[in-house]
Design an enzyme around this catalytic site. Structure first.
Site, PDB file in Angstrom:
ATOM      1  N   ASP A  15       0.830  -1.200   0.000  1.00 58.39           N
ATOM      2  CA  ASP A  15       0.000   0.000   0.000  1.00 58.39           C
ATOM      3  C   ASP A  15       0.871   1.259   0.000  1.00 58.39           C
ATOM      4  OD1 ASP A  15      -2.346   1.461   0.060  1.00 58.39           O
ATOM      5  OD2 ASP A  15      -2.534   1.373   2.237  1.00 58.39           O
ATOM      6  N   ASN A  63     -10.341  -2.692  -6.478  1.00 57.88           N
ATOM      7  CA  ASN A  63      -9.482  -1.757  -7.218  1.00 57.88           C
ATOM      8  C   ASN A  63      -9.993  -1.439  -8.620  1.00 57.88           C
ATOM      9  OD1 ASN A  63      -6.349  -2.986  -5.809  1.00 57.88           O
ATOM     10  ND2 ASN A  63      -7.670  -1.314  -5.128  1.00 57.88           N
TER      11      ASN A  63
END
Length: 241
Positions: A15, A63
């Site tokens: 991340d 996503n």
């Protein structure tokens, strides 16, 4: 730190790529490229110190909701990286990483067909590697994974192969993407966020967690050492006293 204190399986949520790029005035795609470099160096270091299983969260089912141009850029990066790795066969044999892709990778799904083909070729070419197993989660969601395993059990029960009242946790785990692998001992999330984001929900029931403010592209073996030292200092009781 000796091998007895090392986790057998580490899950890593990669991340912070976009924020890393934004801090430098770069396109988000540059952050994703830097994230791939971090992935390479952490895989190599983890294999060197004897971690047998790694699972990296690369692209989630959620996503796809990102801006279309960013999704397209990520898919293009996957494609280029896979094609480049395919050409470096000698280097791949030296690394001896067994690559597995986990997630919803069915034909006709959102992952482009040419990328699916490259993923399968990468799995096949690394099938005999034995240094470390590297799971890469693509179009992955923990709830989706559990639902898929539950549907598998429902079919087996409907066919009379299993009885509903006799089902065990092991029956459920046999339908997970990580079937046959040890449960993750340690989950690492950099970037300052402190949540799982739908990652390995079943598997992490007794995992230890380690969070860091460092953004993923800046994550180094020294940061992994910090996480391993914290893990080694913890008392894992698994519900016991």
């Amino acid at each position: 730190m000796n091998n007895e204190n090392l986790p057998r399986h580490i899950g890593i949520i990669m991340d912070g790529n976009g924020r890393w790029a934004a801090q430098r005035g770069l396109p988000r795609t540059q952050g994703h490229r830097a994230g791939v470099e971090a992935f390479e160096r952490i895989c190599e270091y983890a294999a060197d110190i004897g971690i047998p299983y790694l699972t990296f969260y690369a692209f989630s089912t959620e996503n796809w909701a990102r801006p279309p141009e960013e999704v397209a850029a990520i898919m293009a990066l996957f494609r280029r990286q896979l094609e480049s790795t395919k050409l470096r066969q000698a280097e791949n044999e030296q690394k001896r990483w067994r690559i597995r892709y986990i997630g919803d990778l069915r034909e006709g799904g959102p992952v482009p067909p040419d990328i699916l083909q490259l993923l399968r070729e990468m799995e096949q070419s690394s099938a005999g590697m034995d240094r470390t197993v590297v799971n890469i989660a693509v179009n992955y969601g923990g709830r989706q994974e559990i639902l898929g395993a539950a549907r598998r059990l429902a079919r087996l029960c409907a066919q009379g192969e299993l009885g509903p009242d006799a089902l065990t946790e092991q029956d459920m785990e046999a339908g997970l993407y990580t079937a046959g692998q040890p449960m993750p001992d340690l989950i690492i999330r950099p970037s300052g966020e402190q949540r799982l984001s739908n990652f390995l929900l079943w598997q992490c029931a007794y995992a230890e967690f380690w969070f860091s403010d460092v953004l993923w592209p800046d994550f180094t073996p020294a940061h992994l050492d910090e996480a391993l030292a914290a893990y080694a200092a913890r008392n894992r009781r698994f519900g016991e006293i």
